[in-house]
Write a protein that holds these residues in place. Structure first.
Motif, PDB file in Angstrom:
ATOM      1  N   TYR A 281      85.697  98.210  59.858  1.00 16.20           N
ATOM      2  CA  TYR A 281      85.949  98.898  61.120  1.00 16.20           C
ATOM      3  C   TYR A 281      85.091  98.287  62.228  1.00 16.20           C
ATOM      4  CZ  TYR A 281      86.227 102.730  64.507  1.00 16.20           C
ATOM      5  OH  TYR A 281      86.418 103.486  65.640  1.00 16.20           O
ATOM      6  N   ALA A 282      83.821  98.077  61.930  1.00 19.81           N
ATOM      7  CA  ALA A 282      82.919  97.476  62.913  1.00 19.81           C
ATOM      8  C   ALA A 282      83.389  96.081  63.299  1.00 19.81           C
ATOM      9  CB  ALA A 282      81.495  97.422  62.353  1.00 19.81           C
ATOM     10  N   ALA A 283      83.771  95.292  62.314  1.00 26.80           N
ATOM     11  CA  ALA A 283      84.223  93.923  62.584  1.00 26.80           C
ATOM     12  C   ALA A 283      85.500  93.915  63.430  1.00 26.80           C
ATOM     13  CB  ALA A 283      84.457  93.181  61.276  1.00 26.80           C
ATOM     14  N   LEU A 284      86.365  94.856  63.176  1.00 25.07           N
ATOM     15  CA  LEU A 284      87.633  94.937  63.908  1.00 25.07           C
ATOM     16  C   LEU A 284      87.401  95.116  65.408  1.00 25.07           C
ATOM     17  CD1 LEU A 284      90.757  95.175  63.604  1.00 25.07           C
ATOM     18  CD2 LEU A 284      90.407  97.636  63.414  1.00 25.07           C
ATOM     19  N   TYR A 285      86.359  95.863  65.756  1.00 24.53           N
ATOM     20  CA  TYR A 285      86.080  96.142  67.158  1.00 24.53           C
ATOM     21  C   TYR A 285      84.899  95.360  67.716  1.00 24.53           C
ATOM     22  CZ  TYR A 285      89.559  99.749  66.814  1.00 24.53           C
ATOM     23  OH  TYR A 285      90.753 100.402  66.641  1.00 24.53           O
ATOM     24  N   GLY A 286      84.381  94.420  66.954  1.00 22.84           N
ATOM     25  CA  GLY A 286      83.283  93.589  67.446  1.00 22.84           C
ATOM     26  C   GLY A 286      81.956  94.301  67.524  1.00 22.84           C
ATOM     27  N   MET A 287      81.797  95.342  66.721  1.00 21.25           N
ATOM     28  CA  MET A 287      80.523  96.060  66.699  1.00 21.25           C
ATOM     29  C   MET A 287      79.541  95.356  65.772  1.00 21.25           C
ATOM     30  SD  MET A 287      81.520 100.094  66.813  1.00 21.25           S
ATOM     31  CE  MET A 287      82.888 100.095  65.683  1.00 21.25           C
ATOM     32  N   ASP A 288      78.278  95.620  65.963  1.00 21.89           N
ATOM     33  CA  ASP A 288      77.211  95.046  65.150  1.00 21.89           C
ATOM     34  C   ASP A 288      76.851  96.058  64.063  1.00 21.89           C
ATOM     35  OD1 ASP A 288      75.092  93.607  64.156  1.00 21.89           O
ATOM     36  OD2 ASP A 288      73.801  93.934  65.893  1.00 21.89           O
ATOM     37  N   TYR A 289      77.444  95.907  62.884  1.00 19.04           N
ATOM     38  CA  TYR A 289      77.218  96.852  61.790  1.00 19.04           C
ATOM     39  C   TYR A 289      75.827  96.642  61.219  1.00 19.04           C
ATOM     40  CZ  TYR A 289      78.022  99.464  57.458  1.00 19.04           C
ATOM     41  OH  TYR A 289      77.947 100.354  56.412  1.00 19.04           O
ATOM     42  N   GLN A 290      75.002  97.690  61.313  1.00 21.60           N
ATOM     43  CA  GLN A 290      73.606  97.623  60.892  1.00 21.60           C
ATOM     44  C   GLN A 290      73.409  97.994  59.430  1.00 21.60           C
ATOM     45  OE1 GLN A 290      70.924  96.658  63.111  1.00 21.60           O
ATOM     46  NE2 GLN A 290      72.790  95.902  64.061  1.00 21.60           N
ATOM     47  N   GLY A 291      74.392  98.649  58.823  1.00 20.52           N
ATOM     48  CA  GLY A 291      74.303  98.983  57.414  1.00 20.52           C
ATOM     49  C   GLY A 291      74.483 100.457  57.131  1.00 20.52           C
ATOM     50  N   MET A 292      74.353 100.776  55.840  1.00 17.07           N
ATOM     51  CA  MET A 292      74.604 102.115  55.341  1.00 17.07           C
ATOM     52  C   MET A 292      73.334 102.673  54.691  1.00 17.07           C
ATOM     53  SD  MET A 292      77.382 103.174  52.400  1.00 17.07           S
ATOM     54  CE  MET A 292      76.563 102.285  51.075  1.00 17.07           C
ATOM     55  N   ALA A 293      73.102 103.939  54.899  1.00 12.20           N
ATOM     56  CA  ALA A 293      71.996 104.631  54.239  1.00 12.20           C
ATOM     57  C   ALA A 293      72.576 105.717  53.345  1.00 12.20           C
ATOM     58  CB  ALA A 293      71.062 105.248  55.263  1.00 12.20           C
ATOM     59  N   THR A 294      72.052 105.790  52.118  1.00 12.06           N
ATOM     60  CA  THR A 294      72.523 106.810  51.186  1.00 12.06           C
ATOM     61  C   THR A 294      71.387 107.711  50.707  1.00 12.06           C
ATOM     62  OG1 THR A 294      72.241 105.360  49.269  1.00 12.06           O
ATOM     63  CG2 THR A 294      74.382 105.315  50.373  1.00 12.06           C
ATOM     64  N   ASN A 295      70.181 107.445  51.191  1.00 13.88           N
ATOM     65  CA  ASN A 295      69.039 108.288  50.839  1.00 13.88           C
ATOM     66  C   ASN A 295      67.983 108.154  51.940  1.00 13.88           C
ATOM     67  OD1 ASN A 295      67.321 105.976  50.256  1.00 13.88           O
ATOM     68  ND2 ASN A 295      68.432 105.778  48.331  1.00 13.88           N
ATOM     69  N   GLN A 296      66.923 108.917  51.812  1.00 12.54           N
ATOM     70  CA  GLN A 296      65.898 108.947  52.862  1.00 12.54           C
ATOM     71  C   GLN A 296      65.227 107.585  53.049  1.00 12.54           C
ATOM     72  OE1 GLN A 296      62.903 111.943  52.317  1.00 12.54           O
ATOM     73  NE2 GLN A 296      61.917 111.492  54.257  1.00 12.54           N
ATOM     74  N   THR A 297      64.946 106.883  51.976  1.00 10.60           N
ATOM     75  CA  THR A 297      64.284 105.577  52.071  1.00 10.60           C
ATOM     76  C   THR A 297      65.152 104.583  52.838  1.00 10.60           C
ATOM     77  OG1 THR A 297      63.120 105.975  49.987  1.00 10.60           O
ATOM     78  CG2 THR A 297      63.264 103.696  50.737  1.00 10.60           C
ATOM     79  N   GLU A 298      66.447 104.541  52.503  1.00 17.27           N
ATOM     80  CA  GLU A 298      67.360 103.635  53.209  1.00 17.27           C
ATOM     81  C   GLU A 298      67.501 104.034  54.670  1.00 17.27           C
ATOM     82  OE1 GLU A 298      70.959 103.824  50.945  1.00 17.27           O
ATOM     83  OE2 GLU A 298      70.150 102.612  49.300  1.00 17.27           O
ATOM     84  N   ALA A 299      67.526 105.334  54.949  1.00 15.86           N
ATOM     85  CA  ALA A 299      67.635 105.807  56.331  1.00 15.86           C
ATOM     86  C   ALA A 299      66.410 105.407  57.141  1.00 15.86           C
ATOM     87  CB  ALA A 299      67.827 107.320  56.356  1.00 15.86           C
ATOM     88  N   GLN A 300      65.241 105.468  56.534  1.00 12.98           N
ATOM     89  CA  GLN A 300      64.016 105.059  57.230  1.00 12.98           C
ATOM     90  C   GLN A 300      64.041 103.575  57.550  1.00 12.98           C
ATOM     91  OE1 GLN A 300      61.188 106.623  54.411  1.00 12.98           O
ATOM     92  NE2 GLN A 300      60.861 108.492  55.595  1.00 12.98           N
ATOM     93  N   LYS A 301      64.565 102.757  56.646  1.00 13.00           N
ATOM     94  CA  LYS A 301      64.686 101.317  56.905  1.00 13.00           C
ATOM     95  C   LYS A 301      65.648 101.048  58.045  1.00 13.00           C
ATOM     96  CE  LYS A 301      63.597  99.732  52.234  1.00 13.00           C
ATOM     97  NZ  LYS A 301      64.137  99.107  51.017  1.00 13.00           N
ATOM     98  N   LEU A 302      66.787 101.755  58.044  1.00 16.54           N
ATOM     99  CA  LEU A 302      67.760 101.566  59.118  1.00 16.54           C
ATOM    100  C   LEU A 302      67.216 102.046  60.454  1.00 16.54           C
ATOM    101  CD1 LEU A 302      71.261 102.464  57.624  1.00 16.54           C
ATOM    102  CD2 LEU A 302      70.338 100.209  58.172  1.00 16.54           C
ATOM    103  N   ALA A 303      66.412 103.098  60.425  1.00 11.41           N
ATOM    104  CA  ALA A 303      65.856 103.656  61.672  1.00 11.41           C
ATOM    105  C   ALA A 303      65.029 102.618  62.430  1.00 11.41           C
ATOM    106  CB  ALA A 303      65.020 104.893  61.357  1.00 11.41           C
TER     107      ALA A 303
END
Length: 92
Positions: free
Chosen positions: A67-89
């Protein structure tokens, strides 16, 4: 979404995939939103559920990435737990 620099989509794991509401947003914006509208925006995905399989997580990540690629967005990734969310933050 038009005015935002950063977009965060979130969904519970629902019947082995993202929720219908999030899927409808992705599907129904196809063709209705011009590429220029979302181009260059950062996109994050938060996907949470009870005991998801790696295949379910991979499918959600793939869908949002496409979806991001279709619209030229910069996909930063997915978080599935608190640790991953902190990394994305840190990418905000």
């Amino acid at each position: 979404m038009k005015q935002a620099d950063t977009i965060v989509l979130g969904s519970p794991l629902y019947w082995h995939s993202m929720s219908g509401s999030v899927r409808n947003l992705l599907d129904r914006s196809y063709g209705m939103v011009s590429e220029e509208t979302l181009q260059g925006k950062k996109l994050f995905f938060v996907f949470q559920g009870a005991s998801p399989t790696k295949e379910q997580l991979a499918a959600g990540d793939y869908t949002v990435g496409r979806y991001a690629a279709l619209y030229g967005m910069d996909y930063q990734g997915m978080a599935t737990n608190q640790t991953e969310a902190q990394k994305l933050a840190k990418k905000l």
